[in-house]
Design a protein around this motif. Structure first.
Motif, PDB file in Angstrom:
ATOM      1  N   MET A  20     -14.018  -8.330   2.349  1.00 33.42           N
ATOM      2  CA  MET A  20     -13.366  -7.524   3.371  1.00 33.42           C
ATOM      3  C   MET A  20     -12.009  -7.034   2.868  1.00 33.42           C
ATOM      4  N   GLY A  21     -11.262  -7.920   2.222  1.00 30.77           N
ATOM      5  CA  GLY A  21      -9.937  -7.554   1.742  1.00 30.77           C
ATOM      6  C   GLY A  21      -9.964  -6.548   0.617  1.00 30.77           C
ATOM      7  N   ILE A  22     -11.006  -6.587  -0.211  1.00 29.12           N
ATOM      8  CA  ILE A  22     -11.031  -5.665  -1.339  1.00 29.12           C
ATOM      9  C   ILE A  22     -11.221  -4.220  -0.868  1.00 29.12           C
ATOM     10  N   LEU A  23     -11.804  -4.035   0.299  1.00 30.26           N
ATOM     11  CA  LEU A  23     -11.866  -2.689   0.856  1.00 30.26           C
ATOM     12  C   LEU A  23     -10.465  -2.201   1.206  1.00 30.26           C
ATOM     13  N   LEU A  24      -9.627  -3.094   1.727  1.00 31.61           N
ATOM     14  CA  LEU A  24      -8.243  -2.721   2.018  1.00 31.61           C
ATOM     15  C   LEU A  24      -7.530  -2.273   0.749  1.00 31.61           C
ATOM     16  N   MET A  25      -7.840  -2.914  -0.364  1.00 29.40           N
ATOM     17  CA  MET A  25      -7.260  -2.520  -1.647  1.00 29.40           C
ATOM     18  C   MET A  25      -7.849  -1.207  -2.157  1.00 29.40           C
ATOM     19  N   ASN A  26      -9.155  -1.019  -1.975  1.00 25.95           N
ATOM     20  CA  ASN A  26      -9.849   0.124  -2.573  1.00 25.95           C
ATOM     21  C   ASN A  26      -9.842   1.386  -1.718  1.00 25.95           C
ATOM     22  N   ILE A  27      -9.420   1.286  -0.478  1.00 29.51           N
ATOM     23  CA  ILE A  27      -9.565   2.433   0.417  1.00 29.51           C
ATOM     24  C   ILE A  27      -8.850   3.675  -0.115  1.00 29.51           C
ATOM     25  N   GLY A  28      -7.687   3.477  -0.747  1.00 17.91           N
ATOM     26  CA  GLY A  28      -7.000   4.624  -1.335  1.00 17.91           C
ATOM     27  C   GLY A  28      -7.797   5.253  -2.456  1.00 17.91           C
ATOM     28  N   GLY A  29      -8.497   4.434  -3.237  1.00 14.66           N
ATOM     29  CA  GLY A  29      -9.332   4.959  -4.302  1.00 14.66           C
ATOM     30  C   GLY A  29     -10.513   5.755  -3.786  1.00 14.66           C
ATOM     31  N   PHE A  30     -11.021   5.376  -2.622  1.00 18.96           N
ATOM     32  CA  PHE A  30     -12.107   6.140  -2.006  1.00 18.96           C
ATOM     33  C   PHE A  30     -11.612   7.449  -1.408  1.00 18.96           C
ATOM     34  N   ALA A  31     -10.424   7.424  -0.805  1.00 18.85           N
ATOM     35  CA  ALA A  31     -10.030   8.496   0.110  1.00 18.85           C
ATOM     36  C   ALA A  31      -8.879   9.368  -0.351  1.00 18.85           C
ATOM     37  N   LEU A  32      -8.145   8.960  -1.400  1.00 16.43           N
ATOM     38  CA  LEU A  32      -6.932   9.665  -1.797  1.00 16.43           C
ATOM     39  C   LEU A  32      -6.985  10.022  -3.278  1.00 16.43           C
ATOM     40  N   PRO A  33      -6.201  11.017  -3.702  1.00 20.36           N
ATOM     41  CA  PRO A  33      -6.129  11.343  -5.126  1.00 20.36           C
ATOM     42  C   PRO A  33      -5.693  10.143  -5.957  1.00 20.36           C
ATOM     43  N   GLU A  34      -6.096  10.135  -7.211  1.00 15.34           N
ATOM     44  CA  GLU A  34      -5.893   8.980  -8.080  1.00 15.34           C
ATOM     45  C   GLU A  34      -4.438   8.544  -8.166  1.00 15.34           C
ATOM     46  N   GLY A  35      -3.518   9.503  -8.275  1.00 16.51           N
ATOM     47  CA  GLY A  35      -2.109   9.174  -8.425  1.00 16.51           C
ATOM     48  C   GLY A  35      -1.499   8.492  -7.224  1.00 16.51           C
ATOM     49  N   ALA A  36      -2.142   8.564  -6.054  1.00 12.26           N
ATOM     50  CA  ALA A  36      -1.587   7.963  -4.840  1.00 12.26           C
ATOM     51  C   ALA A  36      -1.553   6.447  -4.908  1.00 12.26           C
ATOM     52  N   TYR A  37      -2.359   5.852  -5.782  1.00 12.43           N
ATOM     53  CA  TYR A  37      -2.315   4.398  -5.942  1.00 12.43           C
ATOM     54  C   TYR A  37      -0.944   3.964  -6.453  1.00 12.43           C
ATOM     55  N   PHE A  38      -0.393   4.734  -7.380  1.00 12.91           N
ATOM     56  CA  PHE A  38       0.906   4.410  -7.948  1.00 12.91           C
ATOM     57  C   PHE A  38       2.059   5.018  -7.155  1.00 12.91           C
ATOM     58  N   ASN A  39       1.816   6.155  -6.520  1.00  9.66           N
ATOM     59  CA  ASN A  39       2.905   6.920  -5.895  1.00  9.66           C
ATOM     60  C   ASN A  39       2.458   7.438  -4.539  1.00  9.66           C
ATOM     61  N   PRO A  40       3.009   6.900  -3.437  1.00 13.47           N
ATOM     62  CA  PRO A  40       2.597   7.379  -2.117  1.00 13.47           C
ATOM     63  C   PRO A  40       2.968   8.835  -1.869  1.00 13.47           C
ATOM     64  N   HIS A  41       3.904   9.382  -2.665  1.00 13.87           N
ATOM     65  CA  HIS A  41       4.282  10.787  -2.502  1.00 13.87           C
ATOM     66  C   HIS A  41       3.270  11.736  -3.139  1.00 13.87           C
ATOM     67  N   ALA A  42       2.257  11.208  -3.794  1.00 12.76           N
ATOM     68  CA  ALA A  42       1.216  12.079  -4.352  1.00 12.76           C
ATOM     69  C   ALA A  42       0.437  12.777  -3.252  1.00 12.76           C
TER      70      ALA A  42
END
Length: 399
Positions: A20-42
């Motif tokens: 369940m927790g790994i979805l919380l970690m991966n949700i940005g990878g599913f839904a946002l551009p790659e750079g958003a993992y490192f930078n929320p301003h992406a």
């Protein structure tokens, strides 16, 4: 049907919380551009909630849930080996067949569904981990620490090498967006690609991203292997099975949180103060946070053991853990259908607060279906397929 008599309920609960927790970690990878993992301003920020969620995920979730998953996978390796020996089977053959099937699942997951697969990496490293499965907990801990030290050295060397690319604008312009630099045209192109058809996305994965599973194995493999070895030690010592005195779990949680959270908050502050400079971002997410990710993973596990308790909620979480393989792959199917162009096409269109709501809704689905299924069947559907293909499935009463 009742679960297997030799299942360890604490491990099932921890596995359920991890998937369940790994979805919380991966949700940005599913839904946002790659750079958003490192930078929320992406991506566009929508008020203080977006940044607060990014900080909370950076401090408590990113990397830590993957480490917990790796801990539990290492423990699972030992359980399979021990059960094979008890059944009079060749434990090496049993384990290697399981890992071979898992590797095929992982590659299919990557190329057919989502680029963030960890199963292929687990299969390769799990095969290597088998060769030290007979070591005592203290020896496993020493090997794990060695893996983490080597990973830290390689990661720091890579970071300094990337920093040196700033002197060459052509090379830097290629690598910077991948580590969080805001490149609006590149972000727009990625969003456009994710809104494309399934054949177009598949073509990208089997051409541009063809070698990515192997690059991820090289980039993250030592840390993952180290956490697997910690998991083996945790099973052998009783830490992961819940048999330690509660006071010892409290100590692990308190020490882990006290040592790691202040440093992680300082690293988040450094990233923010730097304006999310790409090199700073990469450093705080991959190198400087490395010693504190295992501490937080162990603290999370200790806290979970303390608060798991009994009752209906614990039973449902344990069911999620018993069907963790199905839940992991099923989540990828659900999320890619939700966010990619061949589904609802929501990629890049939801902020972090809205994505948190998606995560909570998906958790509810996991908690509902897993118990309902396992009340009738012995294994989750993909668990059954994995066991059958690996030749380790036995009908009840056939032993």
């Amino acid at each position: 049907m009742r679960p297997d008599a030799d299942r360890i309920i604490t491990l099932d609960v921890l596995r359920g919380l991890a998937v369940m927790g790994i979805l919380l970690m991966n949700i940005g990878g599913f839904a946002l551009p790659e750079g958003a993992y490192f930078n929320p301003h992406a991506v566009a920020l929508h008020g203080p909630a977006d940044r607060s969620i990014w900080i909370a995920q950076f401090v408590l979730v990113d990397g830590k849930l993957r480490n917990i998953f790796s801990l539990l996978f290492g423990a699972g390796i030992l359980l399979v080996i021990d059960r094979a020996i008890a059944a009079g089977r060749d434990e090496g053959v049993v384990h290697i067949r399981r890992m071979a099937v898992l590797a095929l699942f992982g590659l299919a997951h990557f190329y057919l569904l989502w680029w963030g697969d960890i199963l292929f990496q687990y299969a390769v490293l799990g095969t290597l981990a088998m060769f030290v499965a007979d070591r005592r907990p203290a020896a496993l801990v020493r090997l794990a620490l060695l893996c983490l030290l080597l990973h830290a050295i390689l990661s720091a060397t890579s970071l300094f090498g990337l920093a040196s690319l700033r002197a060459n604008p052509a090379d830097w312009s290629t690598i910077a967006p991948q580590i969080g630099a805001v490149d609006r045209p590149a972000i727009a192109a990625e969003i456009h690609r994710m809104h494309g058809t399934y054949p177009a996305l598949l073509h990208h994965r089997v051409t541009v991203d063809l070698g990515l599973p192997f690059a991820m194995l090289i980039g993250n493999g030592l840390e993952t292997l180290g956490m697997m070895l910690f998991g083996m030690a945790g099973l052998r010592s009783g830490f992961l099975t819940g048999v330690w005195p509660r006071q010892r779990y409290r100590q692990v949680a308190l020490v882990g949180y006290a040592m790691a959270i202040p440093v992680m908050l300082l690293l988040a502050y450094w990233a923010i103060r730097s304006g999310f400079d790409p090199v700073v971002n990469l450093g705080v997410t991959t190198v400087w946070s490395l010693p504190f990710r295992p501490l937080l993973a162990l603290a999370h596990v200790a806290l979970a053991v303390l608060i798991a308790g009994d009752g209906a909620v614990r039973t449902r979480i344990a069911a999620v853990g018993r069907a963790a393989f199905t839940n992991y792959l099923g989540t990828s199917l659900m999320m890619t259908t939700l966010f990619y162009g061949y589904g609802l096409g929501l990629f890049g269109r939801l902020d972090r607060l809205q994505l948190l709501a998606v995560v909570v809704a998906t958790w509810a689905i996991m908690l509902l279906w897993s118990k309902a299924w396992l009340d009738r069947y012995r294994h989750g559907p993909l668990e059954w397929v994995w066991r059958t293909l690996a030749g380790t499935y036995h009908r009840p009463g056939s032993d």
